[in-house]
Design an enzyme around this catalytic site. Structure first.
Site, PDB file in Angstrom:
ATOM      1  N   GLN A 139      -5.682  58.685  18.883  1.00 20.89           N
ATOM      2  CA  GLN A 139      -6.964  58.598  18.165  1.00 20.89           C
ATOM      3  C   GLN A 139      -8.038  57.874  18.975  1.00 20.89           C
ATOM      4  OE1 GLN A 139      -8.110  55.941  14.828  1.00 20.89           O
ATOM      5  NE2 GLN A 139      -8.150  57.809  13.602  1.00 20.89           N
ATOM      6  N   GLY A 166       0.275  54.938   5.496  1.00 25.51           N
ATOM      7  CA  GLY A 166      -0.163  53.815   6.326  1.00 25.51           C
ATOM      8  C   GLY A 166       0.576  52.541   5.957  1.00 25.51           C
ATOM      9  N   ARG A 167      -0.006  51.782   5.027  1.00 24.72           N
ATOM     10  CA  ARG A 167       0.521  50.444   4.740  1.00 24.72           C
ATOM     11  C   ARG A 167       1.945  50.443   4.193  1.00 24.72           C
ATOM     12  NH1 ARG A 167      -4.729  48.913   1.527  1.00 24.72           N
ATOM     13  NH2 ARG A 167      -4.542  51.162   1.211  1.00 24.72           N
ATOM     14  N   ASN A 204      -4.353  61.200   2.294  1.00 23.27           N
ATOM     15  CA  ASN A 204      -4.015  59.815   2.676  1.00 23.27           C
ATOM     16  C   ASN A 204      -4.622  58.829   1.675  1.00 23.27           C
ATOM     17  OD1 ASN A 204      -5.579  57.508   4.789  1.00 23.27           O
ATOM     18  ND2 ASN A 204      -3.375  57.480   4.521  1.00 23.27           N
ATOM     19  N   GLY A 205      -3.910  57.726   1.488  1.00 25.81           N
ATOM     20  CA  GLY A 205      -4.406  56.637   0.652  1.00 25.81           C
ATOM     21  C   GLY A 205      -3.423  56.268  -0.436  1.00 25.81           C
ATOM     22  N   CYS A 257     -13.460  54.781  10.149  1.00 23.08           N
ATOM     23  CA  CYS A 257     -13.310  53.321  10.258  1.00 23.08           C
ATOM     24  C   CYS A 257     -14.543  52.625   9.686  1.00 23.08           C
ATOM     25  CB  CYS A 257     -13.092  52.907  11.712  1.00 23.08           C
ATOM     26  SG  CYS A 257     -12.935  51.119  11.855  1.00 23.08           S
TER      27      CYS A 257
HETATM   28  C1  LIG Z   1      -4.672  47.097   9.259  1.00 19.62           C
HETATM   29  C2  LIG Z   1      -5.221  48.492   9.214  1.00 19.62           C
HETATM   30  C3  LIG Z   1      -5.594  49.111  10.389  1.00 19.62           C
HETATM   31  C4  LIG Z   1      -6.122  50.417  10.357  1.00 19.62           C
HETATM   32  N1  LIG Z   1      -6.460  51.021  11.541  1.00 19.62           N
HETATM   33  C5  LIG Z   1      -6.930  52.303  11.519  1.00 19.62           C
HETATM   34  C6  LIG Z   1      -7.219  52.983  12.749  1.00 19.62           C
HETATM   35  O1  LIG Z   1      -7.038  52.462  13.859  1.00 19.62           O
HETATM   36  N2  LIG Z   1      -7.703  54.258  12.659  1.00 19.62           N
HETATM   37  C7  LIG Z   1      -7.903  54.888  11.448  1.00 19.62           C
HETATM   38  O2  LIG Z   1      -8.344  56.044  11.414  1.00 19.62           O
HETATM   39  N3  LIG Z   1      -7.603  54.259  10.289  1.00 19.62           N
HETATM   40  C8  LIG Z   1      -7.112  53.016  10.296  1.00 19.62           C
HETATM   41  N4  LIG Z   1      -6.768  52.405   9.128  1.00 19.62           N
HETATM   42  C9  LIG Z   1      -6.787  53.187   7.880  1.00 19.62           C
HETATM   43  C10 LIG Z   1      -5.402  53.807   7.626  1.00 19.62           C
HETATM   44  O3  LIG Z   1      -5.060  54.738   8.627  1.00 19.62           O
HETATM   45  C11 LIG Z   1      -5.343  54.517   6.257  1.00 19.62           C
HETATM   46  O4  LIG Z   1      -6.339  55.505   6.223  1.00 19.62           O
HETATM   47  C12 LIG Z   1      -5.555  53.539   5.090  1.00 19.62           C
HETATM   48  O5  LIG Z   1      -4.818  52.352   5.277  1.00 19.62           O
HETATM   49  C13 LIG Z   1      -5.162  54.172   3.761  1.00 19.62           C
HETATM   50  O6  LIG Z   1      -3.823  54.605   3.788  1.00 19.62           O
HETATM   51  P1  LIG Z   1      -2.605  53.722   3.159  1.00 19.62           P
HETATM   52  O7  LIG Z   1      -2.988  53.380   1.753  1.00 19.62           O
HETATM   53  O8  LIG Z   1      -1.415  54.622   3.260  1.00 19.62           O
HETATM   54  O9  LIG Z   1      -2.495  52.490   4.006  1.00 19.62           O
HETATM   55  C14 LIG Z   1      -6.285  51.103   9.122  1.00 19.62           C
HETATM   56  C15 LIG Z   1      -5.902  50.454   7.938  1.00 19.62           C
HETATM   57  C16 LIG Z   1      -5.372  49.181   7.967  1.00 19.62           C
HETATM   58  C17 LIG Z   1      -4.972  48.529   6.673  1.00 19.62           C
END
Ligand SMILES: Cc1cc2nc3c(=O)[nH]c(=O)nc-3n(C[C@H](O)[C@H](O)[C@H](O)COP(=O)(O)O)c2cc1C
Length: 308
Positions: A66, A217-218, A194-195, A96
């Protein structure tokens, strides 16, 4: 590369580095994973303090590198470098929300407001590489401009292969509930939802809304087996200690003792969350600077042997 109903590992800055991806792949060898976001400036200028600028990807499985930035030609150059480093596909960050990226640099989520710049970047990156290009975006800048579908139409026209959609606006950051819209017939590219996806029920809900896959993600933090479990490749492991030790070993190999020991603190906190006496464990770990001591504490906490 994109097979329907796949479970993707989301890009997480400061987390989804090479050691973390290696641990995730122990449980889900073929899962499509993303790198952390990489600045086109730092990559093209080969900033020496950023190890991942020199990563090779050909020893990994399915991997999307990315990039983020607002400079059209640097984004194309960065994509070319990552293709040559063995990435499976290139992803453009269009979601972002942090001010340093989205407001001060005109990158990330800013591209949801500036469709003209977004289009230029997408066309340049698609033209620069032979591998597929995806985007990752959100519903829109704020409640008043939830125009993700318009951006997806532009992306389709630019030759983007697929998109990941996080069900929040930029204004929401990570607050409130992620609410993914239904994918309608006029959307002509695969969309990954996602989310807040944590379990198989959430995955099924997203697929039933017309998404081609789900991105986690998380829910991977302290649980790197999540993708493996959700894609039916493994069960939740019984022995966590050896996994924690192995993750730390990989970090030691990549970052060296000083950095790895400090950077591992957050992982130790996530792995231990919810286990009795985890607060005391975290306090101890946060004061440790030596790899040997940290390994001893990990073994004591999980009751495992140091030889993995
Ligand atoms: C600590 C952290 C770092 C993240 N870094 C990125 C990143 O580098 N690029 C990106 O597109 N999204 C980034 N995100 C967003 C996640 O990829 C994702 O879209 C978001 O956390 C929602 O998904 P989740 O609820 O499954 O975590 C980040 C989120 C968190 C919490």
């Amino acid at each position: 590369m994109l097979v329907n109903n796949q479970i993707f590992g989301a890009p997480l800055a400061g987390i989804t580095d090479k050691p973390f991806r290696r641990i995730v792949r122990m449980f889900a060898p073929d899962a499509p994973l993303y790198t952390e976001m990489i600045s086109c400036h730092s990559l093209v200028e080969a900033h020496k303090n950023c190890l991942r600028n020199f990563d090779r990807y050909d020893d990994e499985g399915n991997i999307g590198a990315q990039i983020f930035g607002a400079d059209v030609s640097l984004m194309a150059d960065a994509a070319r470098i990552l293709q040559d480093s063995g990435a499976t596909w290139i992803d453009i960050n269009m979601g972002c929300p942090v001010p340093k990226v989205a407001t001060r640099s005109g990158a990330g989520a800013h591209l949801m407001k500036d469709h003209i710049l977004a289009e230029k970047i997408m066309r340049a990156v698609v033209k620069a590489v032979k591998i597929p290009v995806s985007i990752k975006t959100r519903l829109g800048w704020d409640e008043a401009s939830r125009d993700w579908a318009e951006l997806i139409h532009i992306a389709t026209d630019c030759g983007i292969s697929f998109a990941a959609l996080h069900g929040r606006t930029r204004a929401q950051l990570y607050m409130g509930e992620s609410k993914l819209p239904r994918i309608t017939d006029d959307i002509k590219m695969p969309i990954i939802g996602n989310g807040d996806i944590k379990d198989i029920k959430d995955v099924t809900k997203v697929l039933n809304l017309g998404y081609s896959g789900a991105m986690i993600g998380r829910a991977m933090l302290g649980r790197p087996w999540t993708l493996g479990v959700l894609s039916g490749k493994c069960d939740v492991p019984h022995q966590i200690g050896p996994i924690v030790l192995r993750h730390f070993e990989y970090m030691l190999g990549y970052y060296g003792e000083k950095n790895a020991t400090q950077m591992f603190r957050k992982h130790a906190a996530w792995y231990s969350a919810g286990i009795p006496n985890s607060a005391e464990f975290r306090i101890k770990v946060n004061k440790i600077f030596s790899a040997k001591e940290l390994k001893t504490e990990i073994c004591k906490f999980w009751g495992c042997e140091e030889n993995i």
